[in-house]
Design an enzyme around this catalytic site. Structure first.
Site, mmCIF file in Angstrom:
data_model
loop_
_atom_site.group_PDB
_atom_site.id
_atom_site.type_symbol
_atom_site.label_atom_id
_atom_site.label_comp_id
_atom_site.label_asym_id
_atom_site.label_seq_id
_atom_site.Cartn_x
_atom_site.Cartn_y
_atom_site.Cartn_z
ATOM 1 N N ARG A 76 0.885 -1.083 0.122
ATOM 2 C CA ARG A 76 -0.050 0.165 -0.167
ATOM 3 C C ARG A 76 0.789 1.347 -0.110
ATOM 4 N NH1 ARG A 76 -3.563 -0.284 4.982
ATOM 5 N NH2 ARG A 76 -4.818 -1.862 3.814
ATOM 6 N N ARG A 145 -1.604 6.828 9.585
ATOM 7 C CA ARG A 145 -1.715 6.450 8.239
ATOM 8 C C ARG A 145 -1.848 7.484 7.353
ATOM 9 N NH1 ARG A 145 -3.769 1.027 8.197
ATOM 10 N NH2 ARG A 145 -2.872 -0.238 10.092
ATOM 11 N N LYS A 208 -3.375 1.697 14.904
ATOM 12 C CA LYS A 208 -3.226 2.608 13.788
ATOM 13 C C LYS A 208 -3.870 4.012 14.318
ATOM 14 C CE LYS A 208 -7.094 -0.040 11.872
ATOM 15 N NZ LYS A 208 -7.586 -0.806 10.757
ATOM 16 N N LYS A 210 -5.533 7.275 12.168
ATOM 17 C CA LYS A 210 -6.056 7.826 11.012
ATOM 18 C C LYS A 210 -6.509 9.236 11.158
ATOM 19 C CE LYS A 210 -7.592 3.399 9.342
ATOM 20 N NZ LYS A 210 -8.686 2.622 8.927
ATOM 21 N N CYS A 429 -14.908 -3.558 -0.028
ATOM 22 C CA CYS A 429 -13.207 -3.778 0.502
ATOM 23 C C CYS A 429 -12.750 -5.040 -0.407
ATOM 24 C CB CYS A 429 -13.250 -4.170 1.678
ATOM 25 S SG CYS A 429 -13.771 -5.953 2.280
ATOM 26 N N CYS A 435 -7.400 -10.819 1.441
ATOM 27 C CA CYS A 435 -7.388 -10.439 2.825
ATOM 28 C C CYS A 435 -7.614 -11.760 3.869
ATOM 29 C CB CYS A 435 -8.333 -9.476 3.160
ATOM 30 S SG CYS A 435 -8.389 -8.999 4.767
ATOM 31 N N CYS A 474 -15.570 -8.465 6.546
ATOM 32 C CA CYS A 474 -15.366 -8.878 7.730
ATOM 33 C C CYS A 474 -16.007 -7.630 8.559
ATOM 34 C CB CYS A 474 -14.163 -9.333 8.205
ATOM 35 S SG CYS A 474 -12.985 -7.866 8.538
ATOM 36 N N CYS A 478 -13.196 -1.771 6.456
ATOM 37 C CA CYS A 478 -12.458 -1.040 5.458
ATOM 38 C C CYS A 478 -12.949 -0.149 4.447
ATOM 39 C CB CYS A 478 -11.560 -1.837 4.854
ATOM 40 S SG CYS A 478 -10.384 -2.860 5.726
HETATM 41 FE FE1 SF4 Z 1 -10.544 -7.348 4.804
HETATM 42 FE FE2 SF4 Z 1 -12.216 -6.867 6.637
HETATM 43 FE FE3 SF4 Z 1 -10.763 -5.001 5.579
HETATM 44 FE FE4 SF4 Z 1 -12.186 -6.170 4.029
HETATM 45 S S1 SF4 Z 1 -13.048 -5.199 5.859
HETATM 46 S S2 SF4 Z 1 -10.386 -5.643 3.379
HETATM 47 S S3 SF4 Z 1 -12.403 -8.573 5.023
HETATM 48 S S4 SF4 Z 1 -10.123 -6.656 6.894
#
Ligand code: SF4
Length: 584
Positions: A76, A145, A208, A210, A429, A435, A474, A478
């Protein structure tokens, strides 16, 4: 350090402390034949901007065959405000082909991500990014970040100041260790010293951190989502100062009611010259009081939850050599995605291109990667990455834009006018297969989910009614699901929790609306609510404003605490009662 808030240190704290300022044994493993890094180096790699992952699509089969995981890396870049030059973009495009899986991904925090980098290409990729004057340092890890701000290349004083401020904050809070140069750029080896990290110390931040800078009338960066936020108050064309927010964060854990998605809350107002020091002071408070024992609670939002906002104000005032004044009242923010053509205010134009889920790739009939490469080679625009995972092409003439639209169409890329609102504002995401935390699909199924909602909304006469649909694999959040109108958060393969009630403006947290819904059932489950919105909404009323109205709420929701939120049944009951309550 003022105080160690944790009773014991987590394992990660020990790894950081013993790492000699992020060196660990990364260089040795890099030079070896090993296919992957040790667990402790994996932690340290994040600070360098790389995540060790494995191909989840083949994990099960490889394990059955007693083979090790198919290791690969995500890299990244940290790009303050998302601004890159034409040459930098072309270098990223080439690196994606040479060192990664041939795609480039615009992140929700205005950076680029490379996926599927194998270990032997890791050093070349990071060195290549640095050769074009970008960096991966601090794009991940327990540090500040990427610093976000409105990427619109407007020539007014406020936007110019914000872009400069984002760069200054990034430089001020970048780790000082020489490890990055030693490992990736063959820099001269240095001995780790106490002075190497005057701000972060040996253990960096608890987790982290942000930050972002918005303008009062445009929340295009979702400023309420971050640990620290500045909102510029513009008076007479000048920035009069910043409203300061702290304690936002989207990540939480399924089934753990003590983990929450939380909006940042107002702290006060600072003069314009104190923007950098304000963020630095907030980061320092987090460094000194954040939880270092339990990483699930190691975010600034939990410090604020536990100690209170008044405590935070006192601590800030105690440390800052300038005044923290009263928060200035501001109207509810609006949201601009900056897509399409707009004047910059300096005689030039910019043009926002929609990138579905941020993925720049050539797939099927849509050859986005080729199109952008040709556009950048031919017109040499500036570029700016948005928080909605799109790209702006800047410094253009109107004739350039006419030609660019033709080029995009030739490559199968839709113009803004051809997009439904559901697709235009959607985000997902990456999740599977890259991931390691993904519990369910996200980016790979989201286009199909949007297809279903497009059909439903169009049939209800809502094709162009703004709505944010977001999906994550998940609960880590993100793609900022918990401030969307509707969000799907992965629980296990094909099963999602559904959240409703955030909104375009990003200043309200959604409710858990329904638990454990299959992808195939998403539309059917939301149909009564969408139909009621279509039938009973006030002029220009967004889905979440409608939803909050039927629940008779008038204040923003600050946090999610799980199943105590209203359920679908309650909302449907209210929808049933809606006609009598509807204001014409
Ligand atoms: Fe991975 Fe969860 Fe972030 Fe999606 S929301 S990129 S599954 S850590």
């Amino acid at each position: 350090m003022v105080e160690d808030a944790g009773k014991t240190e987590s394992k990660i704290e020990v790894v950081k402390r013993n790492s000699r300022h992020l060196r660990g044994t990364i260089a040795e493993t890099l030079a070896s034949e090993a296919t992957h890094f040790s667990e402790s180096d994996e932690t340290l790699l994040k600070f360098h901007g790389a995540y060790q992952q494995d191909d989840r699509d083949v994990r099960h089969e490889r394990r059955k065959q007693k083979l090790e995981e198919a290791y690969m890396f995500m890299i990244r870049c940290a790009i303050p405000g998302g601004v890159v030059t034409a040459d930098q973009y072309l270098a990223m495009d080439e690196l994606a082909d040479r060192c990664a899986n041939g795609t480039l991904r615009v992140t929700t925090r205005q950076g680029f991500q490379f996926h599927g980098v194998i270990k032997k290409n890791l050093k070349a990729a990071i060195a290549g990014i640095n050769h074009c004057l970008l960096t991966t340092l601090s794009a991940c890890g327990d540090v500040e970040r990427n610093v976000m701000t409105c990427p619109a290349p407007l020539a007014d004083e406020a936007h110019v100041l914000l872009r400069r401020l984002a760069r200054e904050i990034a430089v001020q809070l970048r780790p000082g260790t020489r490890a990055y140069h030693e490992i990736w750029l063959d820099g001269e080896k240095a001995v780790s010293t106490e002075q190497e990290e005057p701000f972060y110390g040996d253990t960096y931040l608890p987790r982290k951190f942000k930050s972002g800078i918005a303008i009062a009338d445009d929340n295009c960066i979702d400023v309420y989502n971050y640990d620290a936020g500045l909102i510029a108050i513009v008076e007479g064309g000048k920035v009069a100062g910043f409203n300061v927010l702290v304690g936002g964060g989207m990540g939480m854990t399924h089934g753990k009611a003590d983990t929450v998605a939380r909006l940042a809350e107002p702290v006060g107002f600072v003069d314009p010259e104190h923007g950098v020091e304000t963020i630095r002071t907030i980061a320092a408070i987090f460094r000194d009081f954040g939880n270092r024992a339990d990483r699930r609670h190691a975010r600034l939002k939990y410090v604020i939850n536990e100690r209170g906002i008044e405590w935070f104000r006192d601590e800030f005032r105690h440390r800052a050599p300038f005044d923290l004044r009263e928060w200035r009242p501001i109207p509810r923010p609006s949201f601009h995605d900056h897509l399409g053509r707009h004047p910059q205010g300096d005689g030039k134009w910019f043009y926002g291109v929609f990138i579905e889920n941020g993925r720049i790739a050539d797939r099927d009939d849509v050859r986005m990667k080729t199109a952008l490469r040709e556009i950048v080679r031919r017109f040499r625009p500036g570029l700016a990455l948005t928080a909605s995972q799109n790209i702006m092409l800047t410094g253009l003439t109107e004739r350039d834009i006419d030609a660019i639209e033709g080029l995009l169409t030739d490559h199968g890329v839709k113009t803004v006018a051809q997009l439904t609102a559901a697709r235009r504002y959607s985000m997902a995401c990456p999740a599977l297969p890259t991931c390691g935390l993904a519990m369910a699909e996200s980016e790979r199924v989201m286009p199909g989910v949007v297809d279903m909602f497009e059909n439903e909304l169009t049939s209800l006469g809502l094709r162009d009614a703004p709505i944010t649909l977001r999906m994550t694999g998940c609960p880590n959040g993100c793609a900022r699901p918990y401030t969307a109108d509707i969000a799907f958060v992965g629980r296990r393969p094909d099963i999602y929790h559904v959240y409703v009630g955030g909104g375009m403006e990003g200043d309200r947290v959604a409710d858990l609306y329904a638990a454990d819904v299959t992808v195939q059932d998403l539309v059917a489950m939301l149909r009564p609510l969408l139909a009621a919105w279509a039938k009973d909404r006030r002029p220009n009323e967004g889905l979440s404003d409608f939803y909050q109205r039927i629940l008779q709420r008038d204040a923003p929701r600050q946090s999610i605490t799980g199943r105590e939120d209203p359920t679908r049944e309650l909302v449907e009951l209210k929808i049933g009662a809606q006609p009598e309550e509807t204001v014409p």
